[in-house]
Design a protein around this motif. Structure first.
Motif, PDB file in Angstrom:
ATOM      1  N   TYR A   2     -45.105 -84.897  18.511  1.00  0.00           N
ATOM      2  CA  TYR A   2     -45.029 -85.430  17.154  1.00  0.00           C
ATOM      3  C   TYR A   2     -46.337 -85.318  16.391  1.00  0.00           C
ATOM      4  CZ  TYR A   2     -40.591 -87.476  18.648  1.00  0.00           C
ATOM      5  OH  TYR A   2     -39.321 -87.665  19.110  1.00  0.00           O
ATOM      6  N   TRP A   3     -47.470 -85.406  17.085  1.00  0.00           N
ATOM      7  CA  TRP A   3     -48.746 -85.336  16.367  1.00  0.00           C
ATOM      8  C   TRP A   3     -49.022 -83.911  15.897  1.00  0.00           C
ATOM      9  CZ3 TRP A   3     -51.633 -88.852  20.411  1.00  0.00           C
ATOM     10  CH2 TRP A   3     -51.074 -90.144  20.340  1.00  0.00           C
ATOM     11  N   VAL A   4     -48.507 -82.929  16.597  1.00  0.00           N
ATOM     12  CA  VAL A   4     -48.564 -81.551  16.108  1.00  0.00           C
ATOM     13  C   VAL A   4     -47.701 -81.416  14.862  1.00  0.00           C
ATOM     14  CG1 VAL A   4     -47.935 -79.153  16.617  1.00  0.00           C
ATOM     15  CG2 VAL A   4     -49.104 -80.538  18.354  1.00  0.00           C
ATOM     16  N   ALA A   5     -46.499 -81.991  14.907  1.00  0.00           N
ATOM     17  CA  ALA A   5     -45.601 -81.931  13.750  1.00  0.00           C
ATOM     18  C   ALA A   5     -46.248 -82.586  12.535  1.00  0.00           C
ATOM     19  CB  ALA A   5     -44.281 -82.627  14.074  1.00  0.00           C
ATOM     20  N   GLY A   6     -46.800 -83.794  12.731  1.00  0.00           N
ATOM     21  CA  GLY A   6     -47.401 -84.507  11.621  1.00  0.00           C
ATOM     22  C   GLY A   6     -48.615 -83.795  11.051  1.00  0.00           C
ATOM     23  N   ASP A   7     -49.452 -83.253  11.931  1.00  0.00           N
ATOM     24  CA  ASP A   7     -50.665 -82.590  11.468  1.00  0.00           C
ATOM     25  C   ASP A   7     -50.339 -81.305  10.720  1.00  0.00           C
ATOM     26  OD1 ASP A   7     -53.569 -82.822  11.438  1.00  0.00           O
ATOM     27  OD2 ASP A   7     -53.572 -80.969  12.600  1.00  0.00           O
ATOM     28  N   THR A   8     -49.387 -80.539  11.219  1.00  0.00           N
ATOM     29  CA  THR A   8     -49.074 -79.262  10.570  1.00  0.00           C
ATOM     30  C   THR A   8     -48.330 -79.471   9.251  1.00  0.00           C
ATOM     31  OG1 THR A   8     -47.145 -79.035  12.044  1.00  0.00           O
ATOM     32  CG2 THR A   8     -49.145 -77.819  12.638  1.00  0.00           C
ATOM     33  N   VAL A   9     -47.464 -80.473   9.164  1.00  0.00           N
ATOM     34  CA  VAL A   9     -46.789 -80.693   7.882  1.00  0.00           C
ATOM     35  C   VAL A   9     -47.786 -81.184   6.841  1.00  0.00           C
ATOM     36  CG1 VAL A   9     -46.009 -83.100   8.179  1.00  0.00           C
ATOM     37  CG2 VAL A   9     -44.642 -81.523   6.830  1.00  0.00           C
ATOM     38  N   LEU A  10     -48.743 -82.017   7.235  1.00  0.00           N
ATOM     39  CA  LEU A  10     -49.781 -82.450   6.297  1.00  0.00           C
ATOM     40  C   LEU A  10     -50.689 -81.286   5.907  1.00  0.00           C
ATOM     41  CD1 LEU A  10     -50.698 -85.931   7.794  1.00  0.00           C
ATOM     42  CD2 LEU A  10     -49.802 -85.514   5.493  1.00  0.00           C
ATOM     43  N   LYS A  11     -50.978 -80.407   6.857  1.00  0.00           N
ATOM     44  CA  LYS A  11     -51.791 -79.230   6.550  1.00  0.00           C
ATOM     45  C   LYS A  11     -51.076 -78.353   5.520  1.00  0.00           C
ATOM     46  CE  LYS A  11     -54.295 -77.386   9.745  1.00  0.00           C
ATOM     47  NZ  LYS A  11     -54.808 -76.656  10.933  1.00  0.00           N
ATOM     48  N   HIS A  12     -49.751 -78.230   5.659  1.00  0.00           N
ATOM     49  CA  HIS A  12     -48.965 -77.444   4.702  1.00  0.00           C
ATOM     50  C   HIS A  12     -49.006 -78.088   3.314  1.00  0.00           C
ATOM     51  CE1 HIS A  12     -45.867 -74.799   3.164  1.00  0.00           C
ATOM     52  NE2 HIS A  12     -45.129 -75.843   2.820  1.00  0.00           N
ATOM     53  N   ILE A  13     -48.855 -79.410   3.262  1.00  0.00           N
ATOM     54  CA  ILE A  13     -48.918 -80.119   1.986  1.00  0.00           C
ATOM     55  C   ILE A  13     -50.290 -79.924   1.351  1.00  0.00           C
ATOM     56  CG2 ILE A  13     -48.938 -82.424   0.936  1.00  0.00           C
ATOM     57  CD1 ILE A  13     -46.782 -83.225   3.001  1.00  0.00           C
ATOM     58  N   ALA A  14     -51.350 -80.036   2.165  1.00  0.00           N
ATOM     59  CA  ALA A  14     -52.707 -79.828   1.654  1.00  0.00           C
ATOM     60  C   ALA A  14     -52.898 -78.407   1.130  1.00  0.00           C
ATOM     61  CB  ALA A  14     -53.729 -80.138   2.746  1.00  0.00           C
ATOM     62  N   ASN A  15     -52.359 -77.431   1.848  1.00  0.00           N
ATOM     63  CA  ASN A  15     -52.456 -76.037   1.404  1.00  0.00           C
ATOM     64  C   ASN A  15     -51.790 -75.851   0.038  1.00  0.00           C
ATOM     65  OD1 ASN A  15     -53.813 -75.330   3.744  1.00  0.00           O
ATOM     66  ND2 ASN A  15     -52.010 -74.464   4.757  1.00  0.00           N
ATOM     67  N   LYS A  16     -50.624 -76.457  -0.133  1.00  0.00           N
ATOM     68  CA  LYS A  16     -49.894 -76.339  -1.402  1.00  0.00           C
ATOM     69  C   LYS A  16     -50.647 -77.036  -2.533  1.00  0.00           C
ATOM     70  CE  LYS A  16     -45.426 -76.874  -1.553  1.00  0.00           C
ATOM     71  NZ  LYS A  16     -44.948 -75.566  -2.061  1.00  0.00           N
ATOM     72  N   ALA A  17     -51.348 -78.121  -2.188  1.00  0.00           N
ATOM     73  CA  ALA A  17     -52.088 -78.871  -3.209  1.00  0.00           C
ATOM     74  C   ALA A  17     -53.406 -78.212  -3.582  1.00  0.00           C
ATOM     75  CB  ALA A  17     -52.338 -80.293  -2.715  1.00  0.00           C
ATOM     76  N   GLY A  18     -53.880 -77.288  -2.723  1.00  0.00           N
ATOM     77  CA  GLY A  18     -55.142 -76.610  -2.999  1.00  0.00           C
ATOM     78  C   GLY A  18     -56.287 -77.049  -2.120  1.00  0.00           C
ATOM     79  N   GLY A  19     -55.979 -77.788  -1.048  1.00  0.00           N
ATOM     80  CA  GLY A  19     -57.016 -78.219  -0.113  1.00  0.00           C
ATOM     81  C   GLY A  19     -56.889 -79.703   0.189  1.00  0.00           C
ATOM     82  N   TRP A  20     -57.495 -80.108   1.319  1.00  0.00           N
ATOM     83  CA  TRP A  20     -57.417 -81.510   1.734  1.00  0.00           C
ATOM     84  C   TRP A  20     -58.008 -82.435   0.679  1.00  0.00           C
ATOM     85  CZ3 TRP A  20     -54.428 -83.164   5.478  1.00  0.00           C
ATOM     86  CH2 TRP A  20     -54.141 -82.330   6.571  1.00  0.00           C
ATOM     87  N   ASP A  21     -59.044 -81.992   0.000  1.00  0.00           N
ATOM     88  CA  ASP A  21     -59.691 -82.849  -0.991  1.00  0.00           C
ATOM     89  C   ASP A  21     -58.767 -83.197  -2.151  1.00  0.00           C
ATOM     90  OD1 ASP A  21     -60.041 -79.982  -1.560  1.00  0.00           O
ATOM     91  OD2 ASP A  21     -61.113 -80.665  -3.347  1.00  0.00           O
ATOM     92  N   LYS A  22     -57.756 -82.354  -2.374  1.00  0.00           N
ATOM     93  CA  LYS A  22     -56.819 -82.604  -3.465  1.00  0.00           C
ATOM     94  C   LYS A  22     -55.827 -83.719  -3.133  1.00  0.00           C
ATOM     95  CE  LYS A  22     -58.339 -79.306  -6.168  1.00  0.00           C
ATOM     96  NZ  LYS A  22     -59.400 -78.735  -5.327  1.00  0.00           N
ATOM     97  N   LEU A  23     -55.793 -84.166  -1.875  1.00  0.00           N
ATOM     98  CA  LEU A  23     -54.889 -85.251  -1.496  1.00  0.00           C
ATOM     99  C   LEU A  23     -55.514 -86.625  -1.695  1.00  0.00           C
ATOM    100  CD1 LEU A  23     -53.137 -83.919   1.751  1.00  0.00           C
ATOM    101  CD2 LEU A  23     -52.435 -83.696  -0.638  1.00  0.00           C
ATOM    102  N   LYS A  24     -56.801 -86.653  -2.005  1.00  0.00           N
ATOM    103  CA  LYS A  24     -57.473 -87.945  -2.191  1.00  0.00           C
ATOM    104  C   LYS A  24     -56.810 -88.712  -3.333  1.00  0.00           C
ATOM    105  CE  LYS A  24     -62.003 -90.095  -2.731  1.00  0.00           C
ATOM    106  NZ  LYS A  24     -63.478 -89.873  -2.851  1.00  0.00           N
ATOM    107  N   GLY A  25     -56.449 -89.969  -3.054  1.00  0.00           N
ATOM    108  CA  GLY A  25     -55.806 -90.812  -4.052  1.00  0.00           C
ATOM    109  C   GLY A  25     -54.300 -90.638  -4.139  1.00  0.00           C
ATOM    110  N   LYS A  26     -53.738 -89.676  -3.410  1.00  0.00           N
ATOM    111  CA  LYS A  26     -52.291 -89.456  -3.440  1.00  0.00           C
ATOM    112  C   LYS A  26     -51.581 -90.496  -2.575  1.00  0.00           C
ATOM    113  CE  LYS A  26     -52.460 -85.540  -5.814  1.00  0.00           C
ATOM    114  NZ  LYS A  26     -51.914 -85.422  -7.185  1.00  0.00           N
ATOM    115  N   LYS A  27     -50.285 -90.658  -2.836  1.00  0.00           N
ATOM    116  CA  LYS A  27     -49.436 -91.554  -2.054  1.00  0.00           C
ATOM    117  C   LYS A  27     -48.394 -90.724  -1.301  1.00  0.00           C
ATOM    118  CE  LYS A  27     -48.149 -94.038  -5.579  1.00  0.00           C
ATOM    119  NZ  LYS A  27     -47.489 -95.094  -6.397  1.00  0.00           N
ATOM    120  N   ILE A  28     -48.307 -90.944  -0.008  1.00  0.00           N
ATOM    121  CA  ILE A  28     -47.320 -90.244   0.815  1.00  0.00           C
ATOM    122  C   ILE A  28     -46.456 -91.284   1.518  1.00  0.00           C
ATOM    123  CG2 ILE A  28     -46.931 -88.655   2.732  1.00  0.00           C
ATOM    124  CD1 ILE A  28     -49.581 -87.324   2.095  1.00  0.00           C
ATOM    125  N   ALA A  29     -45.169 -91.280   1.215  1.00  0.00           N
ATOM    126  CA  ALA A  29     -44.227 -92.165   1.899  1.00  0.00           C
ATOM    127  C   ALA A  29     -43.766 -91.494   3.185  1.00  0.00           C
ATOM    128  CB  ALA A  29     -43.024 -92.461   1.004  1.00  0.00           C
TER     129      ALA A  29
END
Length: 443
Positions: A151-178
């Motif tokens: 599960y931690w592989v699943a969680g890390d890779t899906v978050l990495k994909h979201i970060a990639n789509k957003a333009g990088g991990w820094d773009k997730l700062k302040g975002k809300k993820i349910a």
């Protein structure tokens, strides 16, 4: 249960009601693989194709000549995704037909329950993509193998994909993820990695537990509508997933901002929603739907083509069918690896099979030869690493089917390994278990 002698492939296929009929050849040339199924209950639409894929691949192995001449024998036991029933199935099957080569529970709850039993019985347990994430630490968990992902592989890779789509991990700062999750060990296992990443990158996690079986989620999606998270991650299974997607449609939450883990992204989850679910995403444990793969073509020819298919022909190659195929392949290749050490062409004991799973070396050439070209990447385990691979991809529903929407993603070992080790150490302290001595790694 009566056995009869046959000279063809050996397999037990459950009927729609879970009835089982067993066939076997000479017992000294049989490798027994129990199959704990969920053909009934709330996960039946998802667990049934897994069981069918598992059974069909075992038939294919026998069509190919077995494991260096040793035929596979599969016997099913129906758990209905119930932990108590799963333990009963394990106890019923573990000593049959020369002993269970390996157990694959297809349930986190059952895996948790059996984790304390398998070291006593000396039977390996494969939990690909589920179970305890910390069992990747083979120095603490000698008998558990979360091969190719947890599960931690699943969680890390899906978050990495979201970060990639957003333009990088820094773009997730302040975002809300349910995080909409099955309120059970299965669902809660995802939380450590998403919380770790949230602390690292400054986004907020909104946990939304859903009671099983998950057919009532209006209150959950009312919270989603009120809080308006930027993204929703789903750790759901069975009817809970399709219900969630229908509620998202009803509340107007954009499906392109929804990301399932690999138990929340298969055809049964989307087919009744159809075009309305377009844009929904899910991270996959390497494979997805693979209708054009070599292994699927061979199953259609050598198994279904001979009238020996376990389920409907049109499910062959679908996501959860393929997960069953991959699970069977890993089970077989561990036994094959054990034969190389303990006697080629001879059945291996569960203890010997455990050595095989700890010493898997599935190179790309080997996988390609088995029919998994383009489906899987290499898997290599060791005493310390009982997972062997941390690759994933994301696919997206186009309204009728899933199509790949990401490149290969790899979980960040520098983040996951400390989580695994800390959790394994905690488990060891609670159970008064010591880490394996280096001399034990060759046993």
């Amino acid at each position: 249960m009566k056995l009869r002698q046959i000279t063809a492939a050996v397999l037990v296929a459950a009927s729609a009601l879970g009835a089982v009929a067993t066939s076997a050849i000479a017992q000294d040339k049989v490798q027994f693989f129990p199959s704990l199924t969920g053909r009934t209950g709330p996960v039946a639409p998802n667990a049934t194709p897994f069981a069918n894929g598992y059974a069909d691949y075992m038939k294919l192995v026998n069509e190919r000549g077995g494991i260096n001449g040793v035929k596979t024998l599969v016997e099913e036991c129906e758990t209905a995704y119930d932990t108590a029933r799963g333990v009963e199935c394990y106890e019923r099957l573990k000593g049959k037909h020369g002993g269970a080569t390996v157990i694959q529970p297809l349930s986190t709850g059952i895996t948790f329950a059996l984790t304390e039993k398998v070291p006593v019985d000396k039977i390996p347990l494969i939990s690909s993509g589920y179970g305890r994430s910390d069992t990747a630490d083979g120095n603490m968990f000698k008998w558990n193998f979360p091969l190719i992902g947890h599960y931690w592989v699943a969680g890390d890779t899906v978050l990495k994909h979201i970060a990639n789509k957003a333009g990088g991990w820094d773009k997730l700062k302040g975002k809300k993820i349910a995080v909409v999750y099955h309120d059970s060990p299965f669902g809660r296992e995802l939380l450590p990695i998403v919380n770790e990443r949230a602390a690292m990158h400054g986004f907020t996690i909104q946990p939304l537990p859903v009671a099983a079986p998950g057919v009532e989620q209006k209150a959950t999606w009312l919270q989603v509508r009120q809080n308006r998270p930027d993204y929703v991650i789903m750790q759901t299974w069975g009817v809970m997933t399709s219900t969630a997607i229908k509620e998202a449609v009803a509340t107007g939450y954009p499906r392109e901002n929804m990301f399932g883990t690999w138990w929340s992204g298969a055809e049964p989850d989307l087919k009744d929603v159809g075009q309305a679910a377009k844009g929904y995403n899910a991270v996959m444990m390497q494979h997805g739907a693979e209708p054009n793969s070599d292994v699927v073509k061979e199953i259609l020819t050598k198994v279904h083509g001979k009238g020996q298919g376990t389920g409907p022909k049109d499910e062959v190659g679908q996501v959860l069918y393929m997960r069953g195929v991959v699970g069977a392949m890993l089970a077989v290749e561990g036994a094959r690896a054990a034969q190389e050490r303990f006697g080629k062409g001879k059945p291996v004991t569960p203890e010997q099979a455990r050595w095989g799973y700890e010493n898997l070396n599935l190179t790309q050439a080997k996988l390609d030869a088995l029919g998994f070209k383009g489906v899987m990447r290499p898997v290599s385990t060791s005493c310390a690493d009982h997972m062997g691979s941390a690759w994933a991809r994301v696919h997206t529903w186009d309204g009728a089917k899933f199509t790949w929407s990401s490149d290969w993603l790899q979980a960040d070992d520098s983040i996951i390994r400390p989580l695994v080790k800390a959790s394994a150490e905690k488990y060891g302290a609670e159970k008064k278990l010591a880490r394996r001595a280096p001399t034990d790694c060759g046993s």
